[in-house]
Scaffold this active site. Structure first.
Site, PDB file in Angstrom:
ATOM      1  N   CYS A   1      -7.816   8.282  -5.025  1.00 22.31           N
ATOM      2  CA  CYS A   1      -7.092   7.022  -4.900  1.00 22.31           C
ATOM      3  C   CYS A   1      -6.912   6.390  -6.276  1.00 22.31           C
ATOM      4  CB  CYS A   1      -7.927   6.106  -3.994  1.00 22.31           C
ATOM      5  SG  CYS A   1      -7.300   4.436  -3.779  1.00 22.31           S
ATOM      6  N   GLY A   2      -5.914   5.553  -6.416  1.00 17.39           N
ATOM      7  CA  GLY A   2      -5.741   4.813  -7.658  1.00 17.39           C
ATOM      8  C   GLY A   2      -6.919   3.907  -7.967  1.00 17.39           C
TER       9      GLY A   2
END
Length: 179
Positions: free
Chosen positions: A34-35
Site C-alpha cells: 500500500c502507499g
C-alpha cells in the site's frame, strides 16, 4: 470493553486482550503493498520508544483494500521484519469490515466512527474513489483503508481513531499523553 475480545496471532495462538489491562494499545490494520506501507517504520519507532512505558501494538494485516496484503501470515511477517525491522506482534490476517470482520473491529468502530481524512497527498484520490462507490461513504463508521489506527487507554477505553492520512506525530502525541 476491549478486554472482552480475543484475536489470533500470526502463529495461530489466541491472544486474550484482557492480558493488556493497564497498557496503552495501538490497533492498526496493515498491508504490505500500500502507499501507506512505509508507516510501518514510524509505528515500529513508537513501539521501540514507548513499549517499556506500557505501549502495545496490535498489527492486524487486512487484504480488504485493493488486495494490498497478499500472501500468507508468514510471508507478511517476513516482509515486515525484512523491510521495516518490525518487532511488535503481528496478528493473523483478518477482515475489518463486512460479514467476516473481527468482532474487535465491530467494537472499535462503534466507539470511534469515521470523522474524515486529514490533509494528505492521497486525500483527494481516496475521497473521490469512495464517493463514486457510495455517496454516503463518509457517514459510515467502516474502516476506509489500510493503516487506520485506534488508540486505547490504560483502562480499555477507545480514545482516538486516526485515519491513514493522519500524521503519525499526532498518533504519538496521543499515545504519549496516555502513558
Amino acid at each position: 470493553m476491549i478486554y472482552d475480545y480475543k484475536v489470533t496471532t500470526g502463529t495461530g495462538e489466541e491472544l486474550d486482550l484482557a492480558g493488556y489491562k493497564g497498557k496503552v494499545i495501538l490497533v492498526v490494520n496493515t498491508a504490505t503493498g500500500c502507499g501507506f506501507t512505509p508507516q510501518y517504520k514510524p509505528i515500529e519507532e513508537l513501539y521501540e520508544k514507548y513499549h517499556d512505558k506500557g505501549l502495545e501494538v496490535l498489527d492486524i494485516p487486512c487484504n480488504q483494500f485493493g488486495g494490498q496484503a497478499p500472501g500468507t501470515d508468514d510471508e507478511i511477517h517476513e516482509f515486515c521484519t525484512l523491510h521495516y525491522n518490525t518487532t511488535f506482534p503481528q496478528m493473523k490476517k483478518a477482515d475489518v469490515n463486512g460479514e467476516n470482520e473481527l468482532p474487535l473491529y465491530k467494537y472499535l468502530k462503534s466507539q470511534k466512527g469515521f470523522e474524515g481524512f486529514q490533509d494528505h497527498q492521497y486525500r483527494e484520490v481516496l475521497e473521490k474513489m469512495f464517493a463514486e462507490a457510495d455517496p454516503e461513504w463518509d457517514k459510515k463508521p467502516d474502516i476506509k483503508w489500510n493503516f487506520t489506527k485506534f488508540v486505547v487507554d490504560r483502562e480499555g477505553n477507545v480514545v482516538a481513531r486516526f485515519e491513514p492520512t493522519a500524521d503519525v506525530a499526532d498518533v504519538e502525541a496521543c499515545i504519549k499523553s496516555l502513558l
